[in-house]
Design a protein around this motif. Structure first.
Motif, PDB file in Angstrom:
ATOM      1  N   THR A  67      17.968  51.037  -8.467  1.00  0.00           N
ATOM      2  CA  THR A  67      18.743  50.505  -7.343  1.00  0.00           C
ATOM      3  C   THR A  67      19.167  51.573  -6.350  1.00  0.00           C
ATOM      4  OG1 THR A  67      20.730  49.249  -6.772  1.00  0.00           O
ATOM      5  CG2 THR A  67      20.902  50.689  -8.685  1.00  0.00           C
ATOM      6  N   THR A  68      19.372  51.147  -5.121  1.00  0.00           N
ATOM      7  CA  THR A  68      19.931  52.036  -4.095  1.00  0.00           C
ATOM      8  C   THR A  68      21.447  52.072  -4.196  1.00  0.00           C
ATOM      9  OG1 THR A  68      18.022  51.524  -2.721  1.00  0.00           O
ATOM     10  CG2 THR A  68      19.862  52.525  -1.591  1.00  0.00           C
ATOM     11  N   ARG A  69      22.022  51.211  -5.022  1.00  0.00           N
ATOM     12  CA  ARG A  69      23.475  51.249  -5.253  1.00  0.00           C
ATOM     13  C   ARG A  69      23.916  52.612  -5.777  1.00  0.00           C
ATOM     14  NH1 ARG A  69      26.329  46.090  -7.192  1.00  0.00           N
ATOM     15  NH2 ARG A  69      25.253  44.466  -6.042  1.00  0.00           N
ATOM     16  N   THR A  70      25.154  52.983  -5.454  1.00  0.00           N
ATOM     17  CA  THR A  70      25.744  54.169  -6.065  1.00  0.00           C
ATOM     18  C   THR A  70      26.051  53.857  -7.540  1.00  0.00           C
ATOM     19  OG1 THR A  70      27.963  53.432  -5.524  1.00  0.00           O
ATOM     20  CG2 THR A  70      26.852  54.810  -3.877  1.00  0.00           C
ATOM     21  N   VAL A  71      26.382  54.885  -8.291  1.00  0.00           N
ATOM     22  CA  VAL A  71      26.712  54.680  -9.708  1.00  0.00           C
ATOM     23  C   VAL A  71      27.879  53.695  -9.844  1.00  0.00           C
ATOM     24  CG1 VAL A  71      27.520  55.801 -11.826  1.00  0.00           C
ATOM     25  CG2 VAL A  71      25.822  56.947 -10.380  1.00  0.00           C
ATOM     26  N   ALA A  72      28.913  53.870  -9.012  1.00  0.00           N
ATOM     27  CA  ALA A  72      30.088  52.983  -9.097  1.00  0.00           C
ATOM     28  C   ALA A  72      29.699  51.536  -8.788  1.00  0.00           C
ATOM     29  CB  ALA A  72      31.178  53.462  -8.135  1.00  0.00           C
ATOM     30  N   GLU A  84      22.499  51.010 -24.667  1.00  0.00           N
ATOM     31  CA  GLU A  84      21.869  52.321 -24.608  1.00  0.00           C
ATOM     32  C   GLU A  84      20.542  52.142 -23.900  1.00  0.00           C
ATOM     33  OE1 GLU A  84      21.809  54.296 -28.370  1.00  0.00           O
ATOM     34  OE2 GLU A  84      23.975  54.633 -28.115  1.00  0.00           O
ATOM     35  N   GLY A  85      20.410  52.750 -22.746  1.00  0.00           N
ATOM     36  CA  GLY A  85      19.154  52.582 -22.024  1.00  0.00           C
ATOM     37  C   GLY A  85      19.154  53.420 -20.768  1.00  0.00           C
ATOM     38  N   TRP A  86      18.201  53.119 -19.891  1.00  0.00           N
ATOM     39  CA  TRP A  86      17.997  53.893 -18.683  1.00  0.00           C
ATOM     40  C   TRP A  86      18.350  53.069 -17.454  1.00  0.00           C
ATOM     41  CZ3 TRP A  86      16.275  58.929 -19.099  1.00  0.00           C
ATOM     42  CH2 TRP A  86      15.732  59.299 -20.346  1.00  0.00           C
ATOM     43  N   ALA A  87      18.817  53.766 -16.431  1.00  0.00           N
ATOM     44  CA  ALA A  87      18.977  53.135 -15.128  1.00  0.00           C
ATOM     45  C   ALA A  87      18.790  54.207 -14.056  1.00  0.00           C
ATOM     46  CB  ALA A  87      20.354  52.490 -14.990  1.00  0.00           C
ATOM     47  N   VAL A  88      18.258  53.779 -12.931  1.00  0.00           N
ATOM     48  CA  VAL A  88      18.094  54.663 -11.778  1.00  0.00           C
ATOM     49  C   VAL A  88      19.002  54.135 -10.680  1.00  0.00           C
ATOM     50  CG1 VAL A  88      16.487  55.402  -9.979  1.00  0.00           C
ATOM     51  CG2 VAL A  88      15.702  55.251 -12.366  1.00  0.00           C
ATOM     52  N   THR A  89      19.912  54.972 -10.174  1.00  0.00           N
ATOM     53  CA  THR A  89      20.798  54.528  -9.088  1.00  0.00           C
ATOM     54  C   THR A  89      20.637  55.457  -7.890  1.00  0.00           C
ATOM     55  OG1 THR A  89      22.744  55.870  -9.613  1.00  0.00           O
ATOM     56  CG2 THR A  89      22.484  53.800 -10.853  1.00  0.00           C
ATOM     57  N   THR A  90      21.385  55.119  -6.825  1.00  0.00           N
ATOM     58  CA  THR A  90      21.449  55.993  -5.657  1.00  0.00           C
ATOM     59  C   THR A  90      20.040  56.253  -5.112  1.00  0.00           C
ATOM     60  OG1 THR A  90      23.214  57.024  -7.006  1.00  0.00           O
ATOM     61  CG2 THR A  90      22.883  57.893  -4.802  1.00  0.00           C
ATOM     62  N   ARG A 100      25.090  58.051 -18.956  1.00  0.00           N
ATOM     63  CA  ARG A 100      25.443  59.416 -18.542  1.00  0.00           C
ATOM     64  C   ARG A 100      24.431  59.932 -17.527  1.00  0.00           C
ATOM     65  NH1 ARG A 100      26.583  59.753 -23.985  1.00  0.00           N
ATOM     66  NH2 ARG A 100      24.501  60.572 -24.419  1.00  0.00           N
ATOM     67  N   PRO A 101      24.896  60.486 -16.381  1.00  0.00           N
ATOM     68  CA  PRO A 101      23.951  61.008 -15.385  1.00  0.00           C
ATOM     69  C   PRO A 101      23.250  62.271 -15.871  1.00  0.00           C
ATOM     70  CG  PRO A 101      26.224  60.996 -14.541  1.00  0.00           C
ATOM     71  CD  PRO A 101      26.293  60.576 -15.965  1.00  0.00           C
TER      72      PRO A 101
END
Ligand SMILES: [Mg+2]
Length: 270
Positions: A67-72, A84-90, A100-101
């Motif tokens: 996502t283009t969303r910020t972490v918050a 427990e998994g992966w995410a892509v932000t920002t 955890r970043p």
């Protein structure tokens, strides 16, 4: 076979009320679940069928929100995915693993951004100067990496948008309009790179990606199977590719169809 599925969030998996695009009588509307609460009120939704299908898909593939969303902003989203998994932000600048970043990822990108794009302050100044005053409702910085504005689309003609994109492009920045949000992002911050990094770390042998906007295009092009909804920036541009599936539905029903198409691609490759 290890499958990785990268989903853009807004207008791909989750939909604000304005983006639902429900047609037909209200009594025929699908059951919806709330995927986001903002300031104590519901802000985004998916269909109940989509939620169940997503939970099923996550049991047989690594599902990664991209996502283009910020972490918050991302942390407000509620999806039926393993904790427990992966995410892509920002937009690819932040890689989250178990929430955890990965600081090394962001630091290495910052060096590349400095080498390939004008500084944030200069791009922001040009962005605000080029936007018609009447079109600008609010502007923000995302984690000191890029800028976006909430715009009045009616006050932002297509030629003004094209001029803005050209001006920012000369500085090494990409412009994307998604609903009422207009983004300007350094070219080095790209979703497909972050998703490729996740693919490498989990040893994925098949990558499926879905998204609706210009900022998703290269992620779709790089995937083995790409899916986009029949709405949004890419749809408006008529964008296509040899690996691309396009939904029949639009709005929140396209979100459901995207998950079903992704599940079919994963199951077909097993
Ligand atoms: Mg989107």
């Amino acid at each position: 076979m290890s499958a990785l599925v990268g989903f853009d969030l807004d207008r791909t998996l989750v939909y604000s009320a304005a983006a639902l695009l429900l047609d037909g009588p209200d009594e025929s509307a699908p059951a919806l679940v709330v995927t986001e609460v903002y300031q104590h009120a519901p802000l985004s939704y998916m269909t109940r069928v989509a939620e169940t299908a997503l939970a099923g898909l996550a049991s047989r593939a690594t599902v990664v929100p991209v996502t283009t969303r910020t972490v918050a902003q991302y942390r407000r989203i509620r999806l039926p995915l393993p904790t427990e998994g992966w995410a892509v932000t920002t937009n690819g600048a932040v890689l989250l693993h178990d929430d955890r970043p990965d600081d090394a990822w962001t630091a290495s990108l910052r060096a590349e951004i400095d080498a390939t794009s004008a500084p944030l302050a200069a791009a922001e100044e040009l962005f605000l100067a080029q936007l018609p005053t009447a079109a600008l409702l609010r502007n923000h910085r995302a984690e000191d990496l890029f800028v976006y504005a909430v715009v009045d689309r009616a006050a932002l003609p297509d030629d003004a948008l094209a001029d803005l994109a050209a001006a920012l492009g000369a500085l090494g920045w990409t412009v994307s309009l998604q609903g009422r949000k207009l983004y300007a992002v350094p070219v080095a911050i790209r979703k497909e790179r972050a998703l490729a990094a996740v693919a490498e770390r989990v040893g994925a042998t098949l990558t499926v990606a879905a998204g609706d906007s210009l900022l998703d295009r290269d992620m779709l092009a790089a995937a083995d199977v790409a899916i986009r909804p029949a709405h949004g920036e890419l749809h408006a541009a008529g964008w296509t590719a040899p690996n691309l599936l396009v939904t029949q539905a639009s709005g929140v029903m396209a979100g459901q169809e995207i998950i079903e198409l992704a599940a079919r691609a994963v199951d077909g490759a097993r």
